[in-house]
Design a protein around this motif. Structure first.
Motif, short mmCIF file in Angstrom:
data_model
loop_
_atom_site.label_atom_id
_atom_site.label_comp_id
_atom_site.label_asym_id
_atom_site.label_seq_id
_atom_site.Cartn_x
_atom_site.Cartn_y
_atom_site.Cartn_z
N ASP A 1 0.84 -1.19 0.00
CA ASP A 1 0.00 0.00 0.00
C ASP A 1 0.89 1.25 0.00
N PRO A 2 1.38 1.68 -1.16
CA PRO A 2 2.28 2.84 -1.20
C PRO A 2 1.61 4.13 -0.74
N THR A 3 0.29 4.26 -0.96
CA THR A 3 -0.40 5.47 -0.52
C THR A 3 -0.33 5.60 1.00
N TRP A 4 -0.56 4.51 1.68
CA TRP A 4 -0.47 4.50 3.14
C TRP A 4 0.96 4.79 3.58
N PHE A 5 1.93 4.14 2.93
CA PHE A 5 3.34 4.28 3.32
C PHE A 5 3.80 5.73 3.20
N PHE A 6 3.61 6.31 2.02
CA PHE A 6 4.10 7.67 1.81
C PHE A 6 3.24 8.69 2.54
N GLY A 7 1.98 8.35 2.77
CA GLY A 7 1.14 9.22 3.57
C GLY A 7 1.63 9.33 5.00
N GLU A 8 2.07 8.21 5.56
CA GLU A 8 2.64 8.23 6.92
C GLU A 8 3.97 8.99 6.95
N LEU A 9 4.80 8.79 5.93
CA LEU A 9 6.06 9.53 5.88
C LEU A 9 5.82 11.03 5.81
N GLU A 10 4.80 11.44 5.08
CA GLU A 10 4.52 12.87 4.94
C GLU A 10 4.11 13.48 6.28
N LYS A 11 3.51 12.68 7.15
CA LYS A 11 3.08 13.18 8.46
C LYS A 11 4.24 13.35 9.43
N ALA A 12 5.40 12.79 9.12
CA ALA A 12 6.53 12.79 10.05
C ALA A 12 7.21 14.15 10.03
N LYS A 13 6.65 15.10 10.74
CA LYS A 13 7.19 16.46 10.75
C LYS A 13 7.79 16.81 12.10
N VAL A 14 7.03 16.69 13.18
CA VAL A 14 7.57 16.95 14.51
C VAL A 14 8.63 15.91 14.84
N TRP A 15 8.31 14.64 14.62
CA TRP A 15 9.26 13.55 14.76
C TRP A 15 9.63 13.05 13.37
N PRO A 16 10.87 13.27 12.94
CA PRO A 16 11.29 12.80 11.61
C PRO A 16 11.19 11.28 11.49
N PRO A 17 11.36 10.74 10.28
CA PRO A 17 10.98 9.35 10.03
C PRO A 17 12.04 8.29 10.27
N LEU A 18 13.29 8.65 10.60
CA LEU A 18 14.34 7.63 10.59
C LEU A 18 14.05 6.49 11.56
N HIS A 19 13.70 6.81 12.80
CA HIS A 19 13.45 5.75 13.77
C HIS A 19 12.32 4.83 13.29
N GLY A 20 11.27 5.42 12.75
CA GLY A 20 10.18 4.59 12.24
C GLY A 20 10.60 3.69 11.10
N LEU A 21 11.47 4.20 10.23
CA LEU A 21 11.96 3.37 9.12
C LEU A 21 12.81 2.21 9.63
N VAL A 22 13.66 2.49 10.61
CA VAL A 22 14.48 1.41 11.19
C VAL A 22 13.59 0.39 11.88
N LEU A 23 12.61 0.86 12.65
CA LEU A 23 11.70 -0.05 13.34
C LEU A 23 10.90 -0.88 12.34
N SER A 24 10.45 -0.25 11.26
CA SER A 24 9.68 -1.00 10.27
C SER A 24 10.53 -2.09 9.63
N ALA A 25 11.81 -1.80 9.39
CA ALA A 25 12.69 -2.82 8.84
C ALA A 25 12.84 -3.99 9.81
N VAL A 26 12.96 -3.68 11.10
CA VAL A 26 13.06 -4.73 12.12
C VAL A 26 11.80 -5.59 12.11
N LEU A 27 10.63 -4.95 12.03
CA LEU A 27 9.37 -5.70 12.05
C LEU A 27 9.18 -6.51 10.77
N LEU A 28 9.65 -5.99 9.65
CA LEU A 28 9.53 -6.75 8.40
C LEU A 28 10.43 -7.98 8.42
N ILE A 29 11.57 -7.86 9.06
CA ILE A 29 12.50 -9.00 9.12
C ILE A 29 12.11 -9.97 10.23
N GLY A 30 11.81 -9.44 11.41
CA GLY A 30 11.54 -10.30 12.57
C GLY A 30 10.11 -10.69 12.77
#
Length: 650
Positions: A96-125
């Motif tokens: 669902d790219p719309t959902w993915f990029f929509g969530e990234l666009e919301k990452a303003k107060v808290w930038p997205p790096l931690h969420g991207l790292v966590l998502s990679a962990v969840l996709l792998i584990g």
């Protein structure tokens, strides 16, 4: 005077040999000698790294066995951080790219790096909240590893360097509050690791200032830190800039002379002041300043009311005009700009400043960043520098150390280390400036939280390790190399033993914002979660506020994009006001299920925003009076005598 550069055997260095011919290659004997000298450092670092990874594994296993204990604190930011990473992972899983990029666009107060790292962990584990602390543990291991490398790099003498690294690493690894924060679903753990990596990269680049690769590495790490959290980036970038300017002042002045000559000739001023883009940017910036001073402002445009406050879009527009001017200026004069900046400046411009500058072109990104790092981000209007000094010293002494006397020892050793700055390698002053300026920065910022120390306090421990190394180097005048090594080993083991045998203070969990008692917040949803299976949209209202807890629990269960909107009810003045606001939301709700949690004695009430039961119980009144939803079932919850009631749309 302290001889930081004394040879490893304690003897005075011999006069330097005649230089080699410029193009002569080092002999095999030279390479072998360097390898022999380097292997103890490599072995020591590998031992430290293995110990850090092993300890992190034990910490993870402990949490994995009882994960509910962490999830206490309904309004805690960990719910939002885990929800963001989970949403990114589920968006990838469900294509669902719309959902993915929509969530990234919301990452303003808290930038997205931690969420991207966590998502990679969840996709792998796997999609499992028990993996939520992995990014923080990665940061904890990174911090320990780079603390060792930085402290060791500050000494050419191996005995002093290893002792300094050991002392700094022991204080870092043993810190109770730092360890608790680094075993949470928060940004501080990974932020500390990136800050330590950036500090090490600066020293690494200063050791070979003409290396483009080393400065690019620093620029990339600073970019990652910025997209992790802006205030942690600011705490590091300022001391690095000051340290670089102080160590390369003559080079900076030489590069600035042609620019100054052009300014005196009015060429640059004419090109700047006469630019339509800059004139327009200044006009829009002036309008933004006026609107912020004026307060909420609306205009009538074609019969419709248009709000101009807050002027966040105008802020972005003013910045975009200035960015366009700079882009055109760079395009016309890029050769001269590159020549003036030099190796370090070019790397930082293209690999760090440019990505950061482009990110501010996103709507609201710049205004949110300025608000977050500025004084307006303040939850306590009565706080000030004096209160900050008292608070952070108490946090440092009672939370980040197992005993207050250890904190005093750290300060004394750090001051001793500061006396050796002139004798330390290039870039070393950045470590001390980082510790000093970061401490000043968190004190003067009006919002005070103990976790704000987490991403820079390691620099204080490096300074303390430097002081220990300075003291150890003094023993070279009276002790043989073997005796010096034995003394350093005994002292390091003693410091480690003290930290291992001292019980964790209760204040550590307080400063880490981790509740040590009480039921898990997961009990607010577990008893009835099966009743919500299959729902497309679930609206959750509580008498004690709102949280991302329900969103991530429901989405983790179904592995899908179930809609859980944020029905924000804040500033509630009375029970009647809550009833009216709730009626408006129910009238417009598209949810097929509404969940109401009524807790007369919740520990999560927040009077500052009106989240108290006496007022918020108005939402229960509204549900009793409305007709769009039918009451289904109620469940008693073990938190605050709470009751959860499920309402389904007719």
């Amino acid at each position: 005077m302290v001889d930081i550069g004394r040879q490893e055997d304690g003897r005075t260095p011999r006069p330097a040999a005649a230089p080699r011919p410029q193009h002569s290659a080092p002999s095999a004997l030279d390479k072998s000698s360097r390898t022999v000298r380097a292997w103890p450092d490599v072995a020591a670092f590998l031992i430290v790294l293995a110990a850090a990874i092993g300890t992190a594994g034990l910490i993870f296993a402990d949490y994995y066995g009882a994960p509910d204990l962490l999830w206490r604190g309904f309004h805690h930011d960990r719910n939002s951080h885990y929800s963001f990473g989970l949403d990114l992972a589920l968006a990838v899983r469900t294509f669902d790219p719309t959902w993915f990029f929509g969530e990234l666009e919301k990452a303003k107060v808290w930038p997205p790096l931690h969420g991207l790292v966590l998502s990679a962990v969840l996709l792998i584990g796997g999609i499992d909240h028990r993996l939520g602390i992995v990014p923080s543990l990665i940061g904890w291991v990174m911090t320990i590893a780079f603390v060792w490398l930085i402290a060791r790099r500050l000494f050419t003498d191996r005995h002093s360097g290893l002792f300094a690294a050991a002392v700094a690493t022991i204080f870092t690894a043993a810190s109770p509050t730092f360890r608790l924060i680094s075993t949470d679903v928060m940004l501080e753990g990974l932020g500390a690791g990136l800050s330590a990596a950036g500090l090490w990269a600066y020293l690494h680049a200063e050791a070979k200032p003409d290396s483009r690769g080393r400065w690019r590495l620093l620029a990339l790490l600073l970019t990652l830190l910025f997209f992790h959290k802006g205030n942690y980036w600011g705490l590091l970038i300022a001391p690095l800039a000051i340290a670089y300017a102080s160590e390369h002042w003559s080079r900076i002045v030489a590069a600035a002379r042609p620019v100054w000559a052009a300014i005196r000739g009015q060429a640059v001023l004419r090109a700047t002041a006469g630019s339509p883009l800059l004139i327009l940017a200044a006009a829009v910036a002036g309008l933004v300043a006026f609107l912020y001073a004026q307060g909420p402002t609306e205009l009538e445009l074609f019969g419709r009311s248009v709000s101009l406050y807050p002027p966040e879009n105008l802020t972005t527009a003013a910045y975009a005009l200035a960015f366009a001017w700079w882009s055109l200026t760079w395009w016309r004069h890029r050769t001269a700009i590159d020549r003036t900046l030099g190796v370090a400046g070019r790397a930082l411009l293209y690999w760090h400043l440019t990505p950061v500058a482009i990110s501010f072109l996103l709507p609201h990104r710049l205004s949110k960043f300025l608000w977050f790092v500025g004084p307006a981000n303040n939850t306590d209007p009565n706080s000030g520098p004096w209160q900050g000094l008292q608070f952070y010293w108490a946090t440092f002494a009672d939370g980040f150390h197992l005993a207050p006397w250890l904190a005093a020892l750290v300060v004394v050793l750090a001051l001793i280390g500061a006396t050796a700055i002139p004798k330390l390698p290039p870039g070393a002053r950045a470590v001390f400036l980082f510790a000093l300026l970061a401490w000043i920065g968190v004190i003067i910022h009006p919002q005070h939280q103990g976790r704000f120390m987490s991403t820079w306090v390691f620099a204080v421990w490096i300074c303390a390790g430097t002081g220990a190394g300075v003291l150890q180097s003094l023993t070279g005048r009276w002790l043989t190399p073997l005796q010096r090594g034995a003394l350093a080993t005994v002292l390091a083991i003693g410091l480690l033993s003290v930290n291992l045998l001292t019980p964790m203070p209760k204040a550590a969990s307080v400063y880490a914002l981790q509740a040590a008692t009480g039921p898990s917040d997961l009990e607010l949803i577990r008893p009835y979660i099966a009743e919500l299976d299959g729902a497309h949209e679930v609206a959750v209202f509580t008498t004690f506020g709102m949280s991302k807890l329900f969103a991530w629990v429901l989405r983790e269960r179904c592995r899908c994009h179930v809609l859980v909107p944020d029905p924000f009810l804040a500033g509630v003045a009375s029970r009647a006001a809550a009833r009216d606001a709730m009626a408006a939301r129910i009238a417009q709700s598209t949810a097929d299920v509404v969940l109401i949690i009524d807790a007369p004695r919740s520990r999560e009430e927040s009077p500052s925003v009106g989240w108290v039961h006496a007022k918020m119980v108005g939402i229960v009144d509204t549900m009793a009076d409305q007709t769009r939803y039918v009451r289904d079932a109620s469940y008693a919850l073990p938190i605050g005598d709470a009751t959860a009631t499920i309402w389904r749309r007719r």
